[in-house]
Design a protein around this motif. Sequence first.
Motif, PDB file in Angstrom:
ATOM      1  N   VAL A  64       0.345   5.287  -7.756  1.00  0.00           N
ATOM      2  CA  VAL A  64      -0.350   4.215  -8.468  1.00  0.00           C
ATOM      3  C   VAL A  64      -1.765   4.067  -7.925  1.00  0.00           C
ATOM      4  O   VAL A  64      -2.719   3.806  -8.676  1.00  0.00           O
ATOM      5  N   LEU A  65      -1.900   4.246  -6.631  1.00  0.00           N
ATOM      6  CA  LEU A  65      -3.196   4.111  -5.978  1.00  0.00           C
ATOM      7  C   LEU A  65      -3.753   5.500  -5.660  1.00  0.00           C
ATOM      8  O   LEU A  65      -3.146   6.270  -4.922  1.00  0.00           O
ATOM      9  N   HIS A 108       3.894   1.718  -0.975  1.00  0.00           N
ATOM     10  CA  HIS A 108       4.576   1.895  -2.265  1.00  0.00           C
ATOM     11  C   HIS A 108       3.606   2.436  -3.318  1.00  0.00           C
ATOM     12  O   HIS A 108       3.933   3.381  -4.050  1.00  0.00           O
ATOM     13  N   CYS A 109       2.431   1.831  -3.392  1.00  0.00           N
ATOM     14  CA  CYS A 109       1.444   2.270  -4.392  1.00  0.00           C
ATOM     15  C   CYS A 109       0.984   3.694  -4.134  1.00  0.00           C
ATOM     16  O   CYS A 109       0.741   4.462  -5.077  1.00  0.00           O
ATOM     17  N   TYR A 143       0.831  -1.206   0.000  1.00  0.00           N
ATOM     18  CA  TYR A 143       0.000   0.000   0.000  1.00  0.00           C
ATOM     19  C   TYR A 143       0.864   1.254   0.000  1.00  0.00           C
ATOM     20  O   TYR A 143       0.625   2.190  -0.789  1.00  0.00           O
TER      21      TYR A 143
END
Length: 218
Positions: free
Chosen positions: A183-184, A177-178, A175
């Motif tokens: 990315v998220l 990292h994203c 989570y």
Amino acid sequence: KTPPFTKAYLTASFGITVAAYLTNKNQFPESCLFKLHETIFKGQIWRPITAFLNFGPFGVGYIMTAQFVWTYMATLERLNYDKPYDFWVMILFGCSSMVAGYSMLNIPPRYLGHNLSTFLVYVWSRYHEGMEVNLMELFNARAEMLPWFFLAQTALLEGELPILDLLGILFGHIYHHCKTTQVLKTPQFIVNWYNGSGPYSTAIRNKYKEISSDFEIQ
């Protein structure tokens, strides 16, 4: 002030756990545990939600986990007081990844609420890297060591390797990292709903305004 989501979550967990203690020999209701077959084929869609209210049987372990959840979930929710939908997406990501991950690995989840707390502690530690924290009035350590202390505590209390908590840390790392790599992101329709004029979104915004004073510069 305890933020609204954290307050509702802990209240629901405490209520069902105390009820189980009084009426079901301190066993979390079977109908509220996560079981993939019943969820998919019997339409018991509440199970993936209610299972995260389970921190374990009522006792010292439950109280310690609830304290961890109250501390770190509330802090993360406060950090997102002006954009609470980002906090909601974080919780949804953590819960969904655990349900999917445990199902694919065929690992029977026991205390999903406890595993979620490990996810929260890891995410919190990444937001506060380098900060000195006091661990149970025993010693100080850097924030990034906190998830591993929590892991060791679980191993000592349960007497076994906490595989599910390790996965909670793994999902927390994914989570983070994203999130940091963009990315998220929160879907725009959720942002639009929260900022809309509907009665429910307005009521929720008012709840978060109550804790916004904690961040106002005097």
